[in-house]
Scaffold this motif. Structure first.
Motif, short mmCIF file in Angstrom:
data_model
loop_
_atom_site.label_atom_id
_atom_site.label_comp_id
_atom_site.label_asym_id
_atom_site.label_seq_id
_atom_site.Cartn_x
_atom_site.Cartn_y
_atom_site.Cartn_z
N LEU A 1 0.85 -1.14 -0.18
CA LEU A 1 0.04 0.03 -0.05
C LEU A 1 1.01 1.33 0.21
N ASP A 2 2.24 1.15 -0.34
CA ASP A 2 3.09 2.38 -0.51
C ASP A 2 3.16 3.19 0.83
N LEU A 3 2.90 2.52 2.01
CA LEU A 3 3.31 3.30 3.29
C LEU A 3 4.86 3.43 3.25
N PRO A 4 5.23 4.66 3.69
CA PRO A 4 6.78 4.89 3.80
C PRO A 4 7.36 4.06 4.71
N ASP A 5 8.86 3.79 4.44
CA ASP A 5 9.48 2.97 5.12
C ASP A 5 9.57 3.61 6.58
N ALA A 6 9.80 4.93 6.59
CA ALA A 6 9.85 5.44 7.97
C ALA A 6 8.85 5.16 9.00
N PHE A 7 7.51 4.66 8.32
CA PHE A 7 6.44 4.25 9.08
C PHE A 7 6.51 2.67 9.53
N ILE A 8 7.05 2.13 8.68
CA ILE A 8 7.17 0.49 8.79
C ILE A 8 8.38 0.10 9.73
N ALA A 9 9.59 0.78 9.57
CA ALA A 9 10.68 0.43 10.32
C ALA A 9 10.65 0.38 11.88
N PRO A 10 9.91 1.59 12.53
CA PRO A 10 10.07 1.56 14.02
C PRO A 10 9.20 0.36 14.65
N ILE A 11 8.03 0.11 13.76
CA ILE A 11 7.15 -0.97 14.17
C ILE A 11 7.83 -2.33 14.10
N ALA A 12 8.55 -2.44 13.07
CA ALA A 12 9.36 -3.79 12.68
C ALA A 12 10.41 -4.00 13.64
N GLN A 13 10.84 -2.79 14.12
CA GLN A 13 11.91 -2.84 14.96
C GLN A 13 11.79 -3.11 16.47
N HIS A 14 10.35 -2.66 16.80
CA HIS A 14 9.99 -3.01 18.23
C HIS A 14 9.85 -4.49 18.38
N SER A 15 9.02 -5.06 17.30
CA SER A 15 8.89 -6.37 17.25
C SER A 15 10.05 -7.40 17.41
N ASP A 16 11.09 -6.87 16.67
CA ASP A 16 12.45 -7.73 16.72
C ASP A 16 13.24 -7.33 18.05
N VAL A 17 13.02 -6.35 18.60
CA VAL A 17 13.63 -6.03 20.01
C VAL A 17 12.83 -7.28 20.96
N ASN A 18 11.41 -7.27 21.11
CA ASN A 18 10.75 -8.10 21.97
C ASN A 18 11.33 -9.44 21.74
N GLU A 19 11.24 -10.02 20.35
CA GLU A 19 11.85 -11.22 19.91
C GLU A 19 13.30 -11.60 20.50
N GLY A 20 14.09 -10.66 20.26
CA GLY A 20 15.44 -10.80 20.58
C GLY A 20 15.78 -10.78 21.76
N GLU A 21 14.87 -9.98 22.74
CA GLU A 21 15.04 -10.08 24.15
C GLU A 21 14.36 -11.09 24.86
N SER A 22 13.41 -12.08 23.90
CA SER A 22 12.92 -12.93 24.69
C SER A 22 11.64 -12.58 25.68
N HIS A 23 11.02 -11.47 25.16
CA HIS A 23 10.06 -10.95 26.39
C HIS A 23 8.98 -11.98 26.75
N ASP A 24 8.68 -12.90 25.68
CA ASP A 24 7.73 -13.97 25.98
C ASP A 24 8.06 -14.96 27.14
#
Length: 327
Positions: free
Chosen positions: A250-273
């Motif tokens: 849907l052509d949403l800007p990378d600046a919109f996508i990147a922080p959300i993807a980054q937060h998900s990666d942080v949660n997974e990388g730090e094994s928050h679950d």
């Protein structure tokens, strides 16, 4: 009510009992009740309450001993206030912390499997099918922001009720790891001209319910909070991958996508679950009564999560133009 009452009732640890000639003040975790005593039965009533402080007697034994009192009614009222539990020796069985966590996970999986019947219009399905609307993707980011922004606030009371130093440190580290993550979502939304700090936005009912439930559990039932945390921290790699693909479609800007993807990666990388499993590993015993309440807390959180998946689609996807929930 009778069937649900403890077989050998005893006041919960932490219940304070202050007796006066004509009244008794019971306090527990900031709540409790004030009991006015009838002059004719005041002595028996005080004896009954003293017996409940010690525990060990069955309901039938208490009724036989205090015949002038409506023992079953009194016990029902005290239990309704959350002041009673079963005497430790009366528990027919119990669970280790690890067993309790595994039961909680099974309840989560069962609840989520059934939730689709009641909430069939899930955002996740629209993402997997590649049919999600731009407004739904933005709406998801807004609700994600609400969760991340409010999580540290609702977790704070649990720090004061940690079982031991190690558990307190684990909760504190988790709390600290969640702080400031809202800045990632603010950066994401700002690329679309949305600033939830300067222009306050209201969360959807299900998002508000999740945060409120965590706050209540943190203040009143820490075991339930420990169990419910993994529900919100469970890794969702397929969901995250589909979210990014739909954003790019849907052509949403990378600046919109990147922080959300980054937060998900942080949660997974730090094994928050893992936080729930790690905390429960330090618990030696969970009573059957506590186990029941833990499963209720996990089911409730899972149902609210499923409701959120549908509410995002129903509210934000209802119109082509983005609908913001403002005060």
């Amino acid at each position: 009510m009778t069937a649900s009452l403890p077989r050998r009732p005893v006041f919960r640890p932490g219940v304070a009992l202050h007796m006066e000639p004509r009244e008794v003040d019971l306090t527990y975790r900031g709540g409790g009740c004030l009991i006015e005593l009838d002059e004719a039965t005041a002595d028996q009533a005080r004896d009954l309450l003293s017996a409940l402080r010690l525990g060990g007697s069955t309901r039938e034994e208490l009724k036989s001993q205090y015949r002038d009192l409506e023992v079953e009614t009194i016990l029902g009222q005290l239990d309704a206030q959350g002041l009673l539990t079963d005497s430790p020796g009366a528990a027919p069985s119990g669970f280790t912390g690890g067993q309790a966590y595994r039961r909680a996970r099974r309840r989560y999986l069962t609840t989520m499997a059934k939730a689709g019947e009641f909430y069939p219009r899930q955002l996740s399905e629209r993402l997997f099918q590649g049919t999600a609307a731009q407004t739904e993707l933005i709406g998801y980011a807004i609700e994600y922001y609400h969760v991340v922004a409010h999580c540290p606030r609702v977790l704070a009371p649990a720090l004061a009720q940690a079982d031991d130093h190690k558990s307190m440190m684990m909760l504190r580290e988790f709390y600290q790891s969640e702080m400031n993550h809202d800045r990632m979502l603010i950066r994401s939304l700002s690329t679309l001209g949305i600033d939830p700090v300067k222009s306050a936005l209201l969360p959807l009912p299900s998002t508000f319910a999740m945060m409120s439930s965590l706050g209540v559990l943190a203040a009143t039932f820490p075991l339930g909070l420990k169990a419910a945390l993994f529900v919100l921290e469970e890794p969702q790699p397929e969901f995250n991958e589909s979210f990014v693909k739909n954003c790019k479609r849907l052509d949403l800007p990378d600046a919109f996508i990147a922080p959300i993807a980054q937060h998900s990666d942080v949660n997974e990388g730090e094994s928050h679950d893992d936080i729930s499993a790690d905390l429960f590993d330090r618990i030696e015993y969970v009573s059957p009564e506590e186990m029941q309440e833990i499963e209720k807390a996990v089911s409730d959180m899972a149902e609210q999560l499923a409701a959120a998946g549908q509410e995002i689609t129903d509210w934000y996807g209802a119109e082509r133009r983005l609908r913001l929930r403002t005060p």
